[in-house]
Design an enzyme around this catalytic site. Structure first.
Site, short mmCIF file in Angstrom:
data_model
loop_
_atom_site.label_atom_id
_atom_site.label_comp_id
_atom_site.label_asym_id
_atom_site.label_seq_id
_atom_site.Cartn_x
_atom_site.Cartn_y
_atom_site.Cartn_z
N ASP A 290 9.95 34.01 34.59
CA ASP A 290 8.37 34.31 35.73
C ASP A 290 8.68 34.17 36.65
O ASP A 290 8.34 32.16 36.79
CB ASP A 290 7.43 35.02 35.12
CG ASP A 290 6.98 36.04 34.98
OD1 ASP A 290 6.65 36.88 34.86
OD2 ASP A 290 6.75 36.38 36.46
C1 GLC Z 1 5.05 38.57 38.58
C2 GLC Z 1 5.01 39.27 37.23
C3 GLC Z 1 7.40 39.94 36.94
C4 GLC Z 1 7.53 39.72 38.45
C5 GLC Z 1 7.63 38.78 38.80
C6 GLC Z 1 8.48 38.83 40.25
O1 GLC Z 1 4.75 37.57 38.64
O2 GLC Z 1 5.48 38.98 35.76
O3 GLC Z 1 6.86 40.55 36.12
O4 GLC Z 1 9.08 40.45 38.30
O5 GLC Z 1 6.11 38.22 38.92
O6 GLC Z 1 7.53 40.03 41.10
#
Ligand code: GLC
Length: 751
Positions: A290
């Site tokens: 993430d």
């Molecule tokens: C965010 C979220 C994740 C998302 C990623 C990209 O922090 O936790 O669910 O896919 O970043 O946007």
């Protein structure tokens, strides 16, 4: 017509690829470790270029449109960034792909990822709402259409499905998941199937990314990113199954979660990423972190600096670093110093290249970049029609009381000349799209009042906000009340704005935000018939409203066609059929509260002080899992079972006959629960083991049959292996987890 760039280089590249591929039969291009084109690229790649394939950077969006940092542009050219997210539209992504294919040394195409969680441009209901449809066909179709629209806009990867089970509505991301129940893990499978449609190289599909691995939905105190601490048993029995369902459905990628689990942040957890994901679940795809979660190993306190964080993540099994630039900055140094083995990098690079190969990007880097297709597909009638159906089927009717003149809903519109819509969601076109609205924008959405005006063009429909989401401003109260008193019918449209749920949006109180409750009581005391519609990304504590409102609808955040869907429901043109996929507590103090709780040694007895209860609250929820009303009246016959004593080889057949005794045709979600009365471990009071969504015309009856085998009776035994045990069981069939009829049966002792 695909935008073909007659730049000699890409032309040669495409010729080379075609001649290469045509020169070999299928079996030859797939060498021992994948397509030969990957082997030949690996042989040529520098370590920097390899690390570039493990690097994912974000595009940005200004009012002027998409923007990419110059350094990232440079990195694409020098092969140090092989993947971009948050970049979309064919025009923009074609430009970025051209740079990668034509200006970098090896011309490796880019992945384009995006959070297409419930629609790309045409927005469908937030996932918690759609889960309340219990409609497997609809849910898969939503994923398929969202992928089709996003792929038409130049994307080839979505960070979806989010499958984190959660039993804590204080956590704002319950809006993105499918609720509290493990059996509904089937939704994870449906979403992967819909997104990938069995062929990653189909330019109408996307690579899925199941997230957030793992158990992100159980942060302590419901506070986002907080510690997750649970037993291995609870992890494997409750929280792990949806990830397994997604992986078994072929999810191409997995995203690591921000949280720690078993004392180790998921992004650095060899147990989770290698022992469970790779070795137990046989996942062969790409593991992406993430957003900057490798960097966060430092504040987690397991890495002294980002270089050590890079080492931990790589050794745990992370293939790609989202936005952290930690692999980008430190992996080469770690290899040169002998701290990490180059083979670990090679493995990750191969997985990323394999994904690009599977997506068809080596065959045609511009496969997803077709401007004509974008025009035809984005916001098409097909998308808009599905957005309406999904919204209709996700909206839950919670109350429809018999008042002085009968039930308010469906409206007998002839009774009303002037209808007033009040509240922050009356004319709202933005917050109804939810917290992950992707490229959705309010210019295409239909507000509640707009939908009503379309439905009832000859009625006098007035609307005003009256109260803000959070403001303490009461200046519009008198005017609102006066308008209400001059009307024949009032619709209160209240709830959260889109920032109040979703990521980093935990709440300690779940009441209507601001002074909306005060406003609601003012209007409810007007003596006029009032329909209350709540818009939110999570369950709210609405016990007062449930008492006072003649009719209460939980719309969640229904997406682009909100107003049309609600107008169809209020008018009776659509008979609501949704059932809650998450428990609604009376109050925050009850949390965690969910239907599959255990009995305890002192189950509540009203007459007995020393039993499990609160002094200031009931144990029961306000609305239970599986609950939802409609306009039909469905009568359940007693359960009939084919035998009450079964062996492990038998199938127990349980039947009920459902009759629609009402005057409206409609759908009913018939639910099957089971309880193991005595086990070597304590067992939940109920566990969902099946459901059937049926449609019945007035007066029509249908037999619903559930086949139960020992596999439905399994649980994790003392030795953490799935077992079933002989003994007594109850089965329950009904319209919610708390409204069932029951039958007993026994599983014989094993021979
Ligand atoms: C965010 C979220 C994740 C998302 C990623 C990209 O922090 O936790 O669910 O896919 O970043 O946007």
């Amino acid at each position: 017509m695909k935008p073909v760039h007659f730049n000699i280089r890409s032309f040669i590249y495409i010729l080379l690829a075609i001649s290469f591929l045509s020169a070999c039969s299928n079996k030859e291009i797939t060498g021992k470790s994948g397509p030969k084109i990957i082997d030949s690229l690996m042989a040529k790649m520098t370590i920097e270029e390899k690390i570039g394939q493990m690097t994912l950077f974000t595009s940005g969006w200004d009012v002027t449109g998409p923007v990419l940092r110059d350094t990232y542009r440079e990195d694409i050219i020098n092969g140090k960034c092989g993947n971009i997210f948050n970049a979309h539209t064919v025009a923009y992504n074609t430009e970025l792909q051209r740079i990668a294919v034509e200006e970098s040394r090896l011309g490796i195409p880019l992945l384009f990822g995006y959070d297409v969680i419930h629609g790309y441009k045409t927005i469908f209901p937030v996932p918690i709402g759609e889960a309340c449809s219990w409609d497997t066909v609809l849910i898969e179709k939503s994923a398929r259409l969202a992928a089709k629209e996003a792929a038409a806009a130049g994307l080839n990867w979505t960070f979806n499905p989010m499958v984190d089970i959660s039993r804590d509505p204080r956590w704002g991301r319950v809006s993105e998941g499918s609720g509290e129940d493990t059996y509904l893990s089937i939704i994870a499978r449906l979403k992967v199937r819909g997104t990938q449609n069995g062929d990653l190289s189909d330019p109408f599909t996307l690579a899925a990314c199941v997230k957030h691995f793992a158990a992100y939905g159980a942060p302590q105190a419901g506070r986002d990113y907080a510690t997750v601490d649970m037993s291995m048993r609870v992890f494997r029995e409750i929280y792990l199954p949806p990830y397994i369902a997604a992986i078994d459905a072929g999810a191409a990628t997995v995203m690591t979660s921000f949280n720690e689990l078993f004392g180790v942040p998921a992004t650095a957890s060899y147990f989770l990423l290698t022992e469970v994901l790779r070795n137990e679940l046989n996942f062969k795809g790409v593991i992406v972190t993430d957003y900057t979660s490798i960097n966060e190993l430092v504040p987690h306190g397991v890495a002294k600096d980002e270089k050590e964080a890079a080492e931990l993540a790589l050794k745990a099994g992370v293939d790609m670093d989202m936005q952290g630039a930690v692999y980008y900055n430190y992996l080469k140094e770690l290899v040169d110093s002998g701290k990490v083995d180059l083979e670990l990098i090679n493995q990750s690079v191969r997985r990323v290249l394999q994904l690009k190969y599977d997506l068809g990007l080596f065959k045609d880097p511009y496969l997803y970049l077709d401007a004509m297709r974008e025009k035809e597909v984005v916001l098409s009638e097909e998308m808009m029609a599905h957005s309406l159906e999904a919204a209709q089927k996700s909206i839950v009717l919670l109350e429809n009381k018999v008042g002085k003149t009968g039930k308010l809903l469906p409206l007998d519109i002839s009774k009303y000349k002037k209808i007033t819509v009040l509240g922050p969601l009356a004319d709202n076109k933005l917050d109804i799209l939810g917290s992950w609205m992707a490229a959705g924008d309010q210019s295409n959405s239909v507000s509640l009042s707009e939908g009503l005006k379309r439905k009832f063009p000859d009625k006098n429909i007035q609307s005003m906000e009256g109260v803000g989401f959070m403001s303490e401003d009461r200046s519009a109260f008198p005017g609102s009340l006066a308008l209400a008193k001059s009307s024949d019918l009032i619709i209160l449209a209240l709830g959260e704005d889109y920032t109040m749920s979703g990521e980093a949006a935990s709440r300690t109180e779940l009441d209507l935000p601001g002074i909306q409750s005060e406003f609601a009581n003012l209007i409810l005391d007007s003596g006029k018939p009032v329909i209350v519609i709540i818009f939110a990304g999570r369950p709210l504590t609405i016990s007062d409203l449930s008492q006072k409102a003649d009719a209460l609808i939980y719309a969640w955040q229904p997406g682009t066609r909100t107003g049309d869907a609600l107008a169809d429901i209020l008018s009776g043109d659509f008979n609501p059929s949704a059932k809650l996929a998450i428990t609604f507590p009376y109050n925050v103090g009850q949390i965690p509260i969910y239907y599959s709780m255990k009995n305890t040694g002192r189950p509540y007895l009203e007459e007995e002080k020393y039993t499990s209860k609160y002094l200031d609250s009931p144990n029961e929820p306000l609305y239970p899992f599986g609950y939802g009303l409609g306009y039909s009246d469905f009568e359940y016959s007693p359960i009939v079972i084919n035998k009450s004593l079964i062996s492990e080889k038998d199938t127990l057949i349980a039947k009920v006959i459902i009759k629609n005794t009402g005057k409206y045709a409609g759908e009913e979600v018939v639910q099957l629960y089971i309880r193991d009365m005595v086990g070597s471990l304590t067992r939940p009071l109920k566990e969902l083991k099946g459901f059937s969504k049926i449609y019945l015309k007035p007066g029509e009856s249908k037999e619903v049959v559930f086949n139960i085998t020992v596999s439905d009776l399994k649980f994790l035994g003392q030795d953490m292996k799935y077992i079933y045990e002989p003994g007594d069981f109850m089965l329950f069939i009904g319209r919610s987890s708390m409204d069932t009829s029951e039958a007993e049966f026994r599983l014989k002792n094993k021979k």
